[in-house]
Scaffold this active site. Structure first.
Site, short mmCIF file in Angstrom:
data_model
loop_
_atom_site.label_atom_id
_atom_site.label_comp_id
_atom_site.label_asym_id
_atom_site.label_seq_id
_atom_site.Cartn_x
_atom_site.Cartn_y
_atom_site.Cartn_z
N LYS A 16 35.93 9.31 -4.87
CA LYS A 16 36.11 7.91 -5.28
C LYS A 16 37.27 7.22 -4.57
CE LYS A 16 36.85 9.00 -9.49
NZ LYS A 16 37.96 9.16 -10.17
N ARG A 55 37.02 4.51 -18.29
CA ARG A 55 36.66 5.92 -18.34
C ARG A 55 36.06 6.31 -19.69
NH1 ARG A 55 40.30 7.83 -14.00
NH2 ARG A 55 40.22 10.06 -13.76
N ARG A 86 42.18 19.60 -1.90
CA ARG A 86 43.05 18.43 -1.99
C ARG A 86 44.44 18.80 -2.51
NH1 ARG A 86 40.94 13.34 -5.41
NH2 ARG A 86 41.77 14.49 -7.18
N ARG A 137 48.96 17.18 -5.35
CA ARG A 137 48.88 16.67 -6.72
C ARG A 137 48.92 17.82 -7.70
NH1 ARG A 137 44.16 12.23 -7.49
NH2 ARG A 137 44.26 13.09 -9.59
N ARG A 174 39.78 17.64 -16.85
CA ARG A 174 39.31 16.38 -16.26
C ARG A 174 37.80 16.38 -16.12
NH1 ARG A 174 42.69 17.28 -11.38
NH2 ARG A 174 42.12 15.32 -10.40
P1 AMP Z 1 42.44 9.85 -11.04
O1 AMP Z 1 43.37 9.62 -9.88
O2 AMP Z 1 41.46 8.75 -11.24
O3 AMP Z 1 41.79 11.20 -10.98
O4 AMP Z 1 43.36 9.85 -12.35
C1 AMP Z 1 44.39 10.80 -12.51
C2 AMP Z 1 44.85 10.84 -13.96
O5 AMP Z 1 45.35 9.55 -14.34
C3 AMP Z 1 43.76 11.15 -14.97
O6 AMP Z 1 43.50 12.53 -15.10
C4 AMP Z 1 44.34 10.53 -16.24
O7 AMP Z 1 45.38 11.34 -16.76
C5 AMP Z 1 45.01 9.27 -15.71
N1 AMP Z 1 44.05 8.14 -15.71
C6 AMP Z 1 43.54 7.49 -14.63
N2 AMP Z 1 42.69 6.50 -15.00
C7 AMP Z 1 42.67 6.52 -16.36
C8 AMP Z 1 41.98 5.77 -17.35
N3 AMP Z 1 41.11 4.79 -17.02
N4 AMP Z 1 42.22 6.06 -18.66
C9 AMP Z 1 43.09 7.02 -19.01
N5 AMP Z 1 43.76 7.80 -18.12
C10 AMP Z 1 43.55 7.56 -16.81
#
Ligand code: AMP
Length: 189
Positions: free
Chosen positions: A14, A89, A128, A134, A146
């Site tokens: 993404k 989400r 990654r 990360r 996740r």
């Molecule tokens: P991502 O980079 O999209 O994988 O997001 C990394 C982390 O950020 C996730 O595992 C959540 O802890 C937090 N996060 C990102 N987007 C959201 C969202 N829309 N709602 C809640 N937590 C989020």
């Protein structure tokens, strides 16, 4: 196509794809995960609120996330269009986004879903972790959490957009350029 969402499980590509799409379409890519990570690094109030959740692979509470997105969507650069990566989400966030867009007087054009199987996702996240460092990619239980949350919270939310006729599904398996070409085709169709 100027107001879009991109959804897909962790590791589906993404982030990489959304930056390319946004550049091609001349709109801003807004990643909630990137905003949380930047705030955690900068040790801001928002970062402190988000950190324990992000580290564990849990969702940051909706109230915090919704407020942050509403603020970000009000910036000048999002006026002409945006691509939201990683938000909404869950169903609560879908409702919140509907309300925000209503207040802004705009509508979503399309929701793009990137698909990939669990085995492939886990492999990609491990790669990654080595490249980007990360913490949530290096931690097995955060990865599992996740992917689980994607199944239990996010997949049902995608069905909502499907029923609205907004969904375009694209196979996320393959090289970045290949997947990008599929996405561009799907956006045209
Ligand atoms: P991502 O980079 O999209 O994988 O997001 C990394 C982390 O950020 C996730 O595992 C959540 O802890 C937090 N996060 C990102 N987007 C959201 C969202 N829309 N709602 C809640 N937590 C989020």
């Amino acid at each position: 196509m100027t107001r879009m969402l991109i959804v897909g499980p962790a590791g589906s590509g993404k982030g990489t794809q959304s930056k390319r799409i946004a550049e091609d379409l001349g709109i801003v890519a807004i990643s909630t995960g990137d905003i949380f990570r930047a705030n955690i690094r900068g040790e801001t109030e928002l970062g402190r609120e988000a950190k324990t959740y992000v580290d564990a692979g849990d969702l940051v509470p909706d109230s915090v996330t919704n407020r942050m997105v509403e603020d970000r969507l009000s910036w000048e650069d999002a006026r002409g269009g945006f691509l939201l990566d990683g938000y909404p989400r869950n169903r609560t966030q879908v409702v919140a986004l509907d309300e925000m867009l209503g207040r802004l007087g705009v509508e979503l054009d399309v929701v793009l879903e990137l698909t990939a199987d669990r085995e492939e996702l886990t492999q990609r996240l491990k790669r990654r972790a080595e490249i980007e460092g990360r913490d949530d990619d290096a931690d097995e239980s955060a990865i599992r959490r996740r992917l689980e949350l994607f199944e239990s919270e996010t997949a049902p939310m995608i069905a909502e957009y499907e029923s609205r006729g907004l969904l375009r599904r694209v196979d996320g398996l393959g090289e970045v350029d290949e997947v990008n070409a599929r996405i561009m085709d799907a956006l045209k169709g």
